[in-house]
Write a protein that holds these residues in place. Structure first.
Motif, short mmCIF file in Angstrom:
data_model
loop_
_atom_site.label_atom_id
_atom_site.label_comp_id
_atom_site.label_asym_id
_atom_site.label_seq_id
_atom_site.Cartn_x
_atom_site.Cartn_y
_atom_site.Cartn_z
N MET A 33 0.85 -1.20 0.00
CA MET A 33 0.00 0.00 0.00
C MET A 33 0.89 1.24 0.00
O MET A 33 2.08 1.17 0.28
CB MET A 33 -0.90 0.01 1.23
CG MET A 33 -0.11 0.09 2.54
SD MET A 33 -1.14 0.39 3.98
CE MET A 33 -1.79 -1.23 4.30
N CYS A 34 0.27 2.39 -0.32
CA CYS A 34 0.98 3.67 -0.24
C CYS A 34 1.34 3.90 1.23
O CYS A 34 0.47 3.79 2.11
CB CYS A 34 0.09 4.79 -0.76
SG CYS A 34 0.76 6.42 -0.45
N SER A 35 2.60 4.23 1.50
CA SER A 35 3.02 4.35 2.90
C SER A 35 2.41 5.57 3.59
O SER A 35 2.37 5.64 4.81
CB SER A 35 4.55 4.39 3.00
OG SER A 35 5.02 5.57 2.38
N ALA A 36 1.93 6.53 2.80
CA ALA A 36 1.32 7.72 3.41
C ALA A 36 -0.19 7.57 3.57
O ALA A 36 -0.71 7.52 4.68
CB ALA A 36 1.65 8.96 2.58
N CYS A 37 -0.91 7.42 2.44
CA CYS A 37 -2.37 7.43 2.54
C CYS A 37 -2.98 6.04 2.70
O CYS A 37 -4.18 5.91 2.90
CB CYS A 37 -2.99 8.15 1.34
SG CYS A 37 -2.93 7.18 -0.17
N GLY A 38 -2.14 5.01 2.60
CA GLY A 38 -2.65 3.66 2.86
C GLY A 38 -3.48 3.06 1.74
O GLY A 38 -4.13 2.02 1.94
N LEU A 50 5.05 5.77 -2.42
CA LEU A 50 3.96 6.75 -2.36
C LEU A 50 3.14 6.67 -3.64
O LEU A 50 3.67 6.45 -4.73
CB LEU A 50 4.53 8.17 -2.23
CG LEU A 50 5.25 8.53 -0.94
CD1 LEU A 50 5.79 9.95 -1.03
CD2 LEU A 50 4.32 8.41 0.27
N CYS A 51 1.83 6.89 -3.52
CA CYS A 51 0.96 6.91 -4.70
C CYS A 51 1.07 8.28 -5.38
O CYS A 51 1.63 9.23 -4.82
CB CYS A 51 -0.48 6.61 -4.31
SG CYS A 51 -1.28 7.93 -3.40
N ALA A 52 0.50 8.38 -6.59
CA ALA A 52 0.60 9.61 -7.37
C ALA A 52 0.01 10.80 -6.62
O ALA A 52 0.57 11.90 -6.63
CB ALA A 52 -0.12 9.43 -8.70
N ALA A 53 -1.12 10.59 -5.92
CA ALA A 53 -1.77 11.69 -5.21
C ALA A 53 -0.87 12.20 -4.07
O ALA A 53 -0.77 13.41 -3.84
CB ALA A 53 -3.12 11.25 -4.66
N CYS A 54 -0.23 11.29 -3.36
CA CYS A 54 0.62 11.69 -2.24
C CYS A 54 1.89 12.39 -2.74
O CYS A 54 2.40 13.30 -2.08
CB CYS A 54 0.97 10.49 -1.36
SG CYS A 54 -0.45 9.93 -0.41
N ILE A 55 2.40 11.97 -3.90
CA ILE A 55 3.59 12.63 -4.47
C ILE A 55 3.22 14.05 -4.90
O ILE A 55 3.93 15.00 -4.63
CB ILE A 55 4.16 11.82 -5.66
CG1 ILE A 55 4.76 10.50 -5.14
CG2 ILE A 55 5.21 12.63 -6.43
CD1 ILE A 55 5.11 9.51 -6.23
#
Ligand SMILES: [Zn+2]
Length: 242
Positions: A33-38, A50-55
């Motif tokens: 999973m994305c380490s920030a938003c899960g 990280l996913c595109a949104a979090c980047i």
């Protein structure tokens, strides 16, 4: 009463458990999973956490995590018909006995945000809704989680100063507008927020607009880190399908 499954009433080993049958049908959110938003992924790509949104951050329409808002989000389950039943029964059916079992699922998903010194805080309901429903389902979960982890709890750290129309049926942008200015830090708890690591608890995450609004208010009031921990999350089709 012998222990029964929270959903089906089948006999189970311990109070608050789910039957093996229900357990197998639930979609737990787990790595990768994305380490920030899960947000769950179908596969881990080396070097990418990280996913595109979090980047992209705050400018991205799907971003839940960014500097002035949430730092991390973790969720126990994908929101589907089955997890929706769990959330609805806790919310409307006076099934407070479910809080222990559901909080165990949430604690399991949130081990990396429920760290020493964290302050557990529920997303608040507005007073009028609290009166009609008699309890805040997020508060019930937050109490059980803080107890299970030995962490401090502040049930009224946040105050919902405006009764917002229901979010159901609104677009992501509409949801953001709907909750803008709806929350504030309860004045007598201002000192508690400064430098704090707050873990916000809620039952369902749809677009994240409510959690984002709460996190902004907490960061503005001086919180060092704000994470969110949720029972069930709407995951867009095709993402991390299991
Ligand atoms: Zn992300």
């Amino acid at each position: 009463m012998p222990p029964q499954c929270l959903l089906t009433g089948e006999p189970v080993g311990n109070h608050g458990d789910l039957s093996a049958n229900v357990w197998q049908q639930l979609h737990f959110i787990a790595a990768p999973m994305c380490s920030a938003c899960g947000l769950p992924w179908e596969a881990q790509v080396a070097g990418q956490d990280l996913c595109a949104a979090c980047i992209a951050g705050e400018e991205h329409p799907g971003a839940i995590v960014f500097d002035k808002g949430l730092d991390h989000v973790r969720c126990a389950l994908r929101y589907d018909d089955l997890s929706a039943q769990l959330a609805l029964r806790l919310k409307y059916a006076d099934r407070l006995d479910m809080a222990g079992g559901l909080s165990r699922l949430i604690v399991q998903a949130g081990r990396d945000v429920l760290t020493d010194g964290a302050l557990v805080v529920p997303v608040p309901l507005h007073r009028t809704r609290l009166i009609s429903r008699r309890y805040n389902q997020a508060g019930v979960l937050a109490s059980a989680i803080s107890k299970a982890c030995g962490l401090d709890l502040c049930l009224d750290l946040l105050h919902r100063q405006r009764a917002t129309p229901r979010q159901q049926g609104l677009s992501a942008k509409g949801r953001e507008r709907n909750v803008r200015g709806a929350f504030r830090v309860t004045p007598r708890h201002r000192d508690l927020v400064k430098g704090a690591h707050v873990v916000l608890i809620d039952d369902v995450l749809t677009t994240g607009s409510t959690l984002k609004a709460c996190a902004r208010v907490l960061k503005r009031a001086g919180a060092e880190r704000v994470d969110a921990l949720v029972l069930a999350r709407v995951v867009p089709e095709g993402i991390g399908a299991i």
